[in-house]
Design a protein around this motif. Structure first.
Motif, PDB file in Angstrom:
ATOM      1  N   ASP A 105      13.326   2.555 -11.958  1.00  0.00           N
ATOM      2  CA  ASP A 105      12.523   3.781 -11.962  1.00  0.00           C
ATOM      3  C   ASP A 105      12.257   4.280 -10.540  1.00  0.00           C
ATOM      4  N   LEU A 106      12.106   3.361  -9.600  1.00  0.00           N
ATOM      5  CA  LEU A 106      11.888   3.760  -8.208  1.00  0.00           C
ATOM      6  C   LEU A 106      13.124   4.405  -7.599  1.00  0.00           C
ATOM      7  N   ILE A 107      14.287   3.964  -8.066  1.00  0.00           N
ATOM      8  CA  ILE A 107      15.557   4.374  -7.466  1.00  0.00           C
ATOM      9  C   ILE A 107      16.117   5.667  -8.062  1.00  0.00           C
ATOM     10  N   SER A 108      16.073   5.765  -9.386  1.00  0.00           N
ATOM     11  CA  SER A 108      16.888   6.746 -10.129  1.00  0.00           C
ATOM     12  C   SER A 108      16.722   8.203  -9.700  1.00  0.00           C
ATOM     13  N   PRO A 109      15.490   8.749  -9.522  1.00  0.00           N
ATOM     14  CA  PRO A 109      15.388  10.173  -9.161  1.00  0.00           C
ATOM     15  C   PRO A 109      16.106  10.517  -7.863  1.00  0.00           C
ATOM     16  N   THR A 110      15.978   9.664  -6.845  1.00  0.00           N
ATOM     17  CA  THR A 110      16.639   9.943  -5.565  1.00  0.00           C
ATOM     18  C   THR A 110      18.154   9.823  -5.696  1.00  0.00           C
ATOM     19  N   VAL A 111      18.618   8.851  -6.467  1.00  0.00           N
ATOM     20  CA  VAL A 111      20.065   8.697  -6.682  1.00  0.00           C
ATOM     21  C   VAL A 111      20.617   9.905  -7.432  1.00  0.00           C
ATOM     22  N   ASP A 112      19.890  10.374  -8.440  1.00  0.00           N
ATOM     23  CA  ASP A 112      20.310  11.578  -9.171  1.00  0.00           C
ATOM     24  C   ASP A 112      20.482  12.767  -8.237  1.00  0.00           C
ATOM     25  N   LYS A 113      19.532  12.924  -7.329  1.00  0.00           N
ATOM     26  CA  LYS A 113      19.614  14.034  -6.377  1.00  0.00           C
ATOM     27  C   LYS A 113      20.824  13.864  -5.450  1.00  0.00           C
ATOM     28  N   LEU A 114      21.079  12.641  -5.026  1.00  0.00           N
ATOM     29  CA  LEU A 114      22.227  12.359  -4.157  1.00  0.00           C
ATOM     30  C   LEU A 114      23.551  12.709  -4.843  1.00  0.00           C
ATOM     31  N   LEU A 115      23.603  12.478  -6.168  1.00  0.00           N
ATOM     32  CA  LEU A 115      24.867  12.605  -6.891  1.00  0.00           C
ATOM     33  C   LEU A 115      25.170  14.021  -7.364  1.00  0.00           C
ATOM     34  N   VAL A 116      24.264  14.956  -7.124  1.00  0.00           N
ATOM     35  CA  VAL A 116      24.477  16.337  -7.587  1.00  0.00           C
ATOM     36  C   VAL A 116      25.808  16.894  -7.105  1.00  0.00           C
ATOM     37  N   VAL A 117      26.176  16.597  -5.844  1.00  0.00           N
ATOM     38  CA  VAL A 117      27.424  17.151  -5.286  1.00  0.00           C
ATOM     39  C   VAL A 117      28.670  16.515  -5.880  1.00  0.00           C
ATOM     40  N   PHE A 118      28.514  15.391  -6.591  1.00  0.00           N
ATOM     41  CA  PHE A 118      29.680  14.703  -7.160  1.00  0.00           C
ATOM     42  C   PHE A 118      29.878  15.019  -8.645  1.00  0.00           C
ATOM     43  N   LYS A 119      28.995  15.857  -9.207  1.00  0.00           N
ATOM     44  CA  LYS A 119      29.104  16.157 -10.654  1.00  0.00           C
ATOM     45  C   LYS A 119      29.889  17.435 -10.887  1.00  0.00           C
ATOM     46  N   TRP A 131       0.837  -1.211   0.000  1.00  0.00           N
ATOM     47  CA  TRP A 131       0.000   0.000   0.000  1.00  0.00           C
ATOM     48  C   TRP A 131       0.872   1.261   0.000  1.00  0.00           C
ATOM     49  N   MET A 132       1.976   1.214   0.757  1.00  0.00           N
ATOM     50  CA  MET A 132       2.938   2.323   0.752  1.00  0.00           C
ATOM     51  C   MET A 132       3.522   2.505  -0.649  1.00  0.00           C
ATOM     52  N   LEU A 133       3.859   1.401  -1.311  1.00  0.00           N
ATOM     53  CA  LEU A 133       4.410   1.456  -2.665  1.00  0.00           C
ATOM     54  C   LEU A 133       3.414   2.073  -3.653  1.00  0.00           C
ATOM     55  N   VAL A 134       2.152   1.695  -3.537  1.00  0.00           N
ATOM     56  CA  VAL A 134       1.104   2.220  -4.430  1.00  0.00           C
ATOM     57  C   VAL A 134       0.999   3.732  -4.295  1.00  0.00           C
ATOM     58  N   ASN A 135       1.184   4.248  -3.086  1.00  0.00           N
ATOM     59  CA  ASN A 135       1.084   5.691  -2.842  1.00  0.00           C
ATOM     60  C   ASN A 135       2.405   6.432  -3.022  1.00  0.00           C
ATOM     61  N   PHE A 136       3.447   5.711  -3.390  1.00  0.00           N
ATOM     62  CA  PHE A 136       4.768   6.309  -3.593  1.00  0.00           C
ATOM     63  C   PHE A 136       4.845   6.908  -4.995  1.00  0.00           C
ATOM     64  N   VAL A 137       5.422   8.101  -5.102  1.00  0.00           N
ATOM     65  CA  VAL A 137       5.569   8.785  -6.398  1.00  0.00           C
ATOM     66  C   VAL A 137       7.019   8.652  -6.848  1.00  0.00           C
ATOM     67  N   PRO A 138       7.318   7.786  -7.824  1.00  0.00           N
ATOM     68  CA  PRO A 138       8.714   7.523  -8.200  1.00  0.00           C
ATOM     69  C   PRO A 138       9.461   8.756  -8.704  1.00  0.00           C
ATOM     70  N   SER A 139       8.758   9.681  -9.338  1.00  0.00           N
ATOM     71  CA  SER A 139       9.427  10.854  -9.914  1.00  0.00           C
ATOM     72  C   SER A 139       9.859  11.863  -8.858  1.00  0.00           C
ATOM     73  N   ASN A 140       9.367  11.720  -7.633  1.00  0.00           N
ATOM     74  CA  ASN A 140       9.705  12.646  -6.550  1.00  0.00           C
ATOM     75  C   ASN A 140      10.961  12.140  -5.839  1.00  0.00           C
ATOM     76  N   PRO A 141      12.070  12.888  -5.906  1.00  0.00           N
ATOM     77  CA  PRO A 141      13.323  12.392  -5.298  1.00  0.00           C
ATOM     78  C   PRO A 141      13.390  12.566  -3.792  1.00  0.00           C
ATOM     79  N   ASP A 142      12.457  13.328  -3.231  1.00  0.00           N
ATOM     80  CA  ASP A 142      12.511  13.639  -1.798  1.00  0.00           C
ATOM     81  C   ASP A 142      11.790  12.571  -0.974  1.00  0.00           C
ATOM     82  N   ALA A 143      11.973  12.653   0.343  1.00  0.00           N
ATOM     83  CA  ALA A 143      11.282  11.741   1.249  1.00  0.00           C
ATOM     84  C   ALA A 143       9.775  11.978   1.172  1.00  0.00           C
ATOM     85  N   GLN A 144       9.026  10.905   1.163  1.00  0.00           N
ATOM     86  CA  GLN A 144       7.567  10.976   1.042  1.00  0.00           C
ATOM     87  C   GLN A 144       6.897  10.362   2.261  1.00  0.00           C
TER      88      GLN A 144
END
Length: 495
Positions: free
Chosen positions: A481-495, A50-63
């Motif tokens: 798809d579930l992982i990538s947006p949050t990982v992208d946000k994490l990696l901003v400081v390494f680019k 149920w948590m997964l169903v309500n999770f928005v993959p495109s949102n990189p922030d904590a939900q």
């Protein structure tokens, strides 16, 4: 909200409902206790879906965030702060998925003190989910330490002949790292005037010297838990002595807490030091990959073989995380899930063999494929998955990690990926050798001729793992798809 109750509260603490019911049941009601625990963990898995169903993959922030005032520590606020994002959602799902499977495997294996076993198992699930959802360092530490207690008793009471030794070793190793982590948490929280992790990542800037010591203090606790070479020596003892269900959860979830700690705390909180130390961490990971594989090949005990394979496979995860690019970290997270599925299934296989033959000595088997056809076919799929055959889940994770390590500008050398790739070949050697010794050859030993094939319950126990092995292997896109947006946000400081 569900009837006014925040979803993450339900996902974290629902197993306590089953705990409370079992607490007031009679020890002699073994079947009722087993069913109560199993239904509780199945309902918990339902909440996580149920948590997964309500999770928005495109949102990189904590939900689904819960952030409530709790207490003050040296003038810095400690909050009851829970949230789920792309780094944690798959690990929460893995935890709630594996727990009922592990309990189902205990149906005939755990005959004494069933009530205590189920109570500790439900408490362990609360602690594991809490670790993955905590966004406050003090709360994270409380859940982290909390998981030690039920696992200590699960090994110490229901384990093998040397269970007390193994339980103490597990406890002392983990506690040694935790003491340094507690000191680092206090330093970070008091300096940053908060223990909330997102606030510290956004505003906490530490000197280079402070970053070094803090990274190492957190990192030691996480490296012991993974476990990375040379801090791995507690793991084979814990696995060999733990009951089958304990081994499934230990390999499937508890080891991931260490890798998750690097990902959630060490890398985003101390990015400068993560960049500097990444080649060293990757070097230790590669040593662990090769060492674990070579030692696994030398084992005669089935459980020790699978335990050392964990050291090797978790080395891939750490290598991926410290590649510090999208492929490496995404592959590392997927490989955490893959390892939980494949190695969890391998421990179930070992448990099923042990229940029938009461030995784990490879030399005691041979020819079992003639009398256990179903187990042979299912174990072959699991073995091929664990060694990374294309079309199965292990290939997806390992290939993505190797690509990430090969292309990593921060690691700066393709040799990390090249040497790690040898681990894939070595995995094929020790896993196929194990399979051949158990299932092929002449059926000479009389006791092997009397062994029965899998029951319907045992097939049902392995079936969900096999479904996931094929799903991730053939169509991994939803997981990435579930992982990538949050990982992208994490990696901003390494680019």
């Amino acid at each position: 909200m569900l009837n006014g109750l925040p979803p993450l509260i339900l996902v974290t603490f629902f197993p306590l409902v089953g705990f409370a019911i079992i607490l007031f049941m009679n020890e002699k009601q073994k079947t009722a206790i087993r069913w109560t625990a199993l239904l509780t963990t199945l309902a918990e898995f339902g909440w996580s879906i149920w948590m997964l169903v309500n999770f928005v993959p495109s949102n990189p922030d904590a939900q689904m965030v819960i952030n409530l005032p709790w207490m003050n520590l040296g003038g810095s606020p400690v909050t009851f702060y829970l949230g789920v994002d792309g780094l944690s959602i798959l690990l929460v799902l893995l935890t709630t998925f594996l727990t009922p499977i592990a309990l189902l495997s205990t149906w005939s294996a755990i005959k004494e003190q069933v009530k205590g076993f189920m109570l500790f198992f439900l408490l362990l699930e609360v602690g594991m989910v809490g670790v993955f959802l905590s966004l406050d360092l003090v709360l994270f530490y409380i859940f982290w330490e909390f998981t030690l207690v039920p696992m200590y008793f699960l090994i110490g009471i229901w384990g093998g002949e040397r269970r007390i030794y193994a339980a103490l070793k597990f406890f002392l190793f983990t506690m040694a790292g935790s003491v340094l982590m507690m000191a680092a948490i206090l330093y970070v929280g008091l300096k940053g005037n908060t223990f909330a992790l997102p606030d510290l990542i956004a505003n906490g800037h530490f000197t280079t010297t402070a970053q070094l010591w803090l990274f190492l203090a957190f990192g030691l606790a996480f490296a012991i838990k993974v476990p990375m070479w040379p801090l791995h020596t507690w793991l084979p003892d814990a696995h060999v002595e733990a009951p089958t269900a304990g081994s499934v959860i230990l390999a499937g979830v508890l080891l991931k807490m260490g890798a998750y700690g690097f990902l959630r705390i060490d890398i985003p909180l101390f990015p400068q030091m993560a960049r500097i130390l990444a080649p060293w961490m990757a070097g230790l990971a590669v040593v662990g990959i090769l060492y674990g594989a070579l030692v696994a090949f030398a084992q005669k005990d089935l459980k020790k073989l699978v335990a050392y394979s964990s050291v090797s496979h978790l080395g891939f995860v750490v290598l991926g995380l410290f590649a510090l690019n999208l492929q490496g970290i995404s592959g590392g997270i997927i490989q955490m899930i893959n390892h939980g599925l494949s190695t969890g299934a391998l421990f179930l296989f070992v448990g099923m063999i042990y229940e029938r033959r009461h030995t784990r000595d490879l030399d005691a088997f041979g020819g079992l494929g003639k009398v256990m056809v179903v187990l042979m076919v299912l174990t072959l799929i699991i073995t091929l998955s664990s060694m990374g055959l294309p079309g199965l889940n292990g290939f997806v994770g390992e290939f993505t990690i190797l690509v990430g390590a090969f292309n990593s500008s921060i690691l700066g050398s393709p040799w990390f990926a090249g040497l790690a790739a040898l681990g894939v070949i070595l995995a094929a050697v020790y896993l196929l050798t194990m399979f051949q010794k158990v299932f092929y050859g002449p059926l000479t030993k009389p006791e092997n001729k009397l062994v029965k094939d899998l029951s319907a319950r045992e097939i049902l126990t392995l079936a969900p793992l096999l479904v996931m092995i094929f799903w991730i292997g053939l169509y991994p896109k939803p997981f990435f798809d579930l992982i990538s947006p949050t990982v992208d946000k994490l990696l901003v400081v390494f680019k």
